[in-house]
Scaffold this active site. Structure first.
Site, PDB file in Angstrom:
ATOM      1  N   MET A  32       0.852  -1.185   0.000  1.00 39.16           N
ATOM      2  CA  MET A  32       0.000   0.000   0.000  1.00 39.16           C
ATOM      3  C   MET A  32       0.897   1.247   0.000  1.00 39.16           C
ATOM      4  O   MET A  32       0.472   2.327   0.416  1.00 39.16           O
ATOM      5  CB  MET A  32      -0.935  -0.022   1.208  1.00 39.16           C
ATOM      6  N   HIS A  39       9.658  -3.740   3.145  1.00 38.04           N
ATOM      7  CA  HIS A  39       9.246  -4.001   1.755  1.00 38.04           C
ATOM      8  C   HIS A  39      10.463  -4.332   0.894  1.00 38.04           C
ATOM      9  O   HIS A  39      10.406  -5.214   0.039  1.00 38.04           O
ATOM     10  CB  HIS A  39       8.564  -2.760   1.159  1.00 38.04           C
ATOM     11  N   GLN A 156      -3.017 -11.936   8.485  1.00 36.00           N
ATOM     12  CA  GLN A 156      -3.245 -11.626   7.061  1.00 36.00           C
ATOM     13  C   GLN A 156      -2.643 -12.729   6.183  1.00 36.00           C
ATOM     14  O   GLN A 156      -3.229 -13.145   5.191  1.00 36.00           O
ATOM     15  CB  GLN A 156      -2.615 -10.268   6.728  1.00 36.00           C
ATOM     16  N   SER A 189       4.614   0.944   7.680  1.00 38.81           N
ATOM     17  CA  SER A 189       4.371   2.256   7.054  1.00 38.81           C
ATOM     18  C   SER A 189       3.772   3.212   8.077  1.00 38.81           C
ATOM     19  O   SER A 189       3.993   4.420   8.026  1.00 38.81           O
ATOM     20  CB  SER A 189       3.410   2.101   5.879  1.00 38.81           C
TER      21      SER A 189
HETATM   22  O1  PAF Z   1      -0.060  -5.693   3.988  1.00 37.58           O
HETATM   23  C1  PAF Z   1      -0.450  -4.812   3.195  1.00 37.58           C
HETATM   24  O2  PAF Z   1       0.220  -3.815   2.935  1.00 37.58           O
HETATM   25  C2  PAF Z   1      -1.832  -4.957   2.570  1.00 37.58           C
HETATM   26  O3  PAF Z   1      -2.729  -5.522   3.435  1.00 37.58           O
HETATM   27  C3  PAF Z   1      -1.801  -5.702   1.231  1.00 37.58           C
HETATM   28  C4  PAF Z   1      -1.347  -7.155   1.409  1.00 37.58           C
HETATM   29  C5  PAF Z   1      -0.888  -4.988   0.262  1.00 37.58           C
HETATM   30  C6  PAF Z   1      -3.213  -5.751   0.613  1.00 37.58           C
HETATM   31  O4  PAF Z   1      -3.702  -4.467   0.377  1.00 37.58           O
END
Ligand code: PAF
Length: 279
Positions: A32, A39, A156, A189
């Site tokens: 995002m 990242h 997640q 973030s």
């Molecule tokens: O972890 C994230 O940044 C978000 O949940 C993702 C996996 C990009 C989905 O929008």
């Protein structure tokens, strides 16, 4: 097919990826934006294991159950592109909402069961439906062989694995270690929203998790969580949940097993932070 490129829709991304004689193996890193070293570690791992890495930057409105959270979510596209353009085999896709969720949406909603009712599922109703939906569609349109996610968002990760299995998407979901700063704060973030003093206070999160990891085998679940909460309460952060569960199913903690995780969510001022530690 080298050189950093940015696309603003899936159609032109796919035409570019299909240009060569051989379709490249794609590694997907969905984000995002507001990219950080966490990242970068996903991208570098994906570069090692694929021909091309597609990084998507999309602040997904469907996964925010709180409109203020969505509005405040950090957006720094120029910085993100500056961080990524040093990579030769990385292409960035910054799709629009209509592109990710077209009228003829390819996603059929799946049941998430327990994953959607405990911890994050309980405190962020609808959040995981939004995550499953967006990740499905990002996979559907970018056609990766592998997709990379951080263990920081461990629930997640389970939701995504479940979605991939249920919808039979031919994608390997790769779990990557949480990256922490020198003091133990998990990179996120959202840390951009913390000032220096709050940043320091947020270190209580990792301290609390480490306490649980070191003590649970001896003290047992109830006593460990009680003492951990007392440690946490010395800070000014507001605890949302602190619990230990099975790290795959998110069902009850298994005393004898090695497959557990301690998860925490807390507000540091108005910034919601989550973290976990494998037990
Ligand atoms: O972890 C994230 O940044 C978000 O949940 C993702 C996996 C990009 C989905 O929008």
């Amino acid at each position: 097919m080298t050189g950093f490129r940015t696309f603003y829709d899936f159609g032109s991304l796919r035409s570019f990826l299909n240009e060569g004689a051989k379709v490249p193996q794609i590694g997907l890193v969905p984000t995002m934006g507001a990219l950080h070293i966490g990242h970068v570690s996903l991208i570098e791992r994906a570069l090692k294991e694929n021909d091309i890495v597609v990084v998507t930057i999309f602040v997904n409105p469907k996964q925010f159950n709180n409109p203020i959270d969505l509005e405040k979510y950090p957006r720094v596209p120029e910085k993100d592109l500056a961080l990524l353009n040093v990579y030769d085999r990385v292409v960035v896709c910054i799709p629009q909402v209509n592109d990710v969720y077209p009228e003829n949406d390819p996603y059929e909603k799946i049941e998430l069961g327990l994953l959607d009712t405990v911890l994050e599922g309980e405190f962020r109703p609808g959040h995981f439906d939004g995550v499953a939906h967006v990740v499905h569609n990002l996979m559907f349109y970018t056609k990766p062989s592998k997709a990379y996610f951080g263990l920081k968002d461990i629930q997640q990760l389970s939701v995504i694995k479940h979605m991939v299995a249920s919808t039979k998407r031919p994608v390997d979901v790769v779990a990557c270690q949480t990256v922490r700063d020198a003091h133990g704060l998990a990179l996120s973030s959202r840390n951009l929203l913390l000032n220096e003093a709050k940043h320091k206070e947020a270190l209580i999160i990792y301290k609390t998790l480490s306490f649980v990891k070191s003590n649970i085998k001896v003290l047992g679940k109830e006593e460990t969580l009680k003492q951990a909460q007392a440690i946490f309460n010395q800070s000014s952060l507001e605890l949302e949940y602190l619990d230990v569960v099975n790290r795959t199913t998110f069902g009850p903690y298994e005393k004898e097993g090695d497959d557990n995780v301690c998860c925490i969510s807390a507000f540091c001022e108005k910034v919601r932070l989550i973290d976990n530690i494998l037990l």
